[in-house]
Scaffold this motif. Structure first.
Motif, mmCIF file in Angstrom:
data_model
loop_
_atom_site.group_PDB
_atom_site.id
_atom_site.type_symbol
_atom_site.label_atom_id
_atom_site.label_comp_id
_atom_site.label_asym_id
_atom_site.label_seq_id
_atom_site.Cartn_x
_atom_site.Cartn_y
_atom_site.Cartn_z
ATOM 1 N N UNK A 1 0.035 12.514 -10.449
ATOM 2 C CA UNK A 1 0.277 11.917 -9.140
ATOM 3 C C UNK A 1 0.490 12.936 -8.026
ATOM 4 N N UNK A 2 0.344 14.228 -8.324
ATOM 5 C CA UNK A 2 0.540 15.210 -7.258
ATOM 6 C C UNK A 2 -0.702 15.265 -6.368
ATOM 7 N N UNK A 3 -0.499 15.684 -5.117
ATOM 8 C CA UNK A 3 -1.566 15.620 -4.120
ATOM 9 C C UNK A 3 -2.203 16.964 -3.775
ATOM 10 N N UNK A 4 -1.520 18.053 -4.106
ATOM 11 C CA UNK A 4 -2.084 19.351 -3.742
ATOM 12 C C UNK A 4 -1.629 20.435 -4.719
ATOM 13 N N UNK A 5 -2.185 21.615 -4.572
ATOM 14 C CA UNK A 5 -1.904 22.726 -5.488
ATOM 15 C C UNK A 5 -0.455 23.185 -5.393
ATOM 16 N N UNK A 6 0.115 23.129 -4.205
ATOM 17 C CA UNK A 6 1.512 23.548 -4.042
ATOM 18 C C UNK A 6 2.445 22.634 -4.839
ATOM 19 N N UNK A 7 2.189 21.332 -4.776
ATOM 20 C CA UNK A 7 2.990 20.387 -5.565
ATOM 21 C C UNK A 7 2.830 20.650 -7.061
ATOM 22 N N UNK A 8 1.597 20.920 -7.473
ATOM 23 C CA UNK A 8 1.324 21.198 -8.880
ATOM 24 C C UNK A 8 2.092 22.431 -9.344
ATOM 25 N N UNK A 9 2.076 23.490 -8.547
ATOM 26 C CA UNK A 9 2.813 24.703 -8.905
ATOM 27 C C UNK A 9 4.311 24.435 -8.993
ATOM 28 N N UNK A 10 4.824 23.645 -8.075
ATOM 29 C CA UNK A 10 6.246 23.308 -8.090
ATOM 30 C C UNK A 10 6.608 22.513 -9.352
#
Length: 113
Positions: free
Chosen positions: A71-80
């Motif tokens: 459900x994440x929207x971008x790479x930054x969210x994925x890394x977090x």
């Protein structure tokens, strides 16, 4: 006529395996394992239950993280999400190791300095 006691077939079954293993350990010098006592067996059982509980908790965390990743929207969210997952896993493994060391110390009657 042949002596029946010398000609009897000595076969072993799968049910004999635990007994044979215990006999081999005793012959190897470990002595009678009957003296382990119920407290020791209970401690080992408690440790097994603790490990099973820990594994179940980690599986829940894996599923939760997979849900967040989907459900994440971008790479930054994925890394977090990944960083949080790794940090929590390390913290949980560290805590679990401490619990198991403490339980093992009590079970085997050894002292830590």
């Amino acid at each position: 006529m042949a002596d029946k006691s010398s000609t009897q077939d000595k076969t072993t079954t799968a049910a004999d395996a635990p007994f044979n293993a215990m006999t081999q350990l005793q012959e190897a010098g470990l002595g009678s394992m009957m003296g382990m006592g119920t407290a020791w067996v209970e401690a080992i059982s408690d440790m097994s239950a603790e490990v099973a509980s820990f594994v179940a908790e980690r599986i829940k965390e894996d599923v939760k993280t997979q849900h967040e990743v989907l459900h994440c929207n971008n790479a930054a969210d994925l890394q977090h999400i990944q960083a949080q997952f790794i940090q929590k896993a390390m913290d949980q493994y560290r805590a679990e190791t401490g619990k198991l060391v403490e339980m093992g110390t009590k079970a085997f009657g050894t002292k830590q300095d």
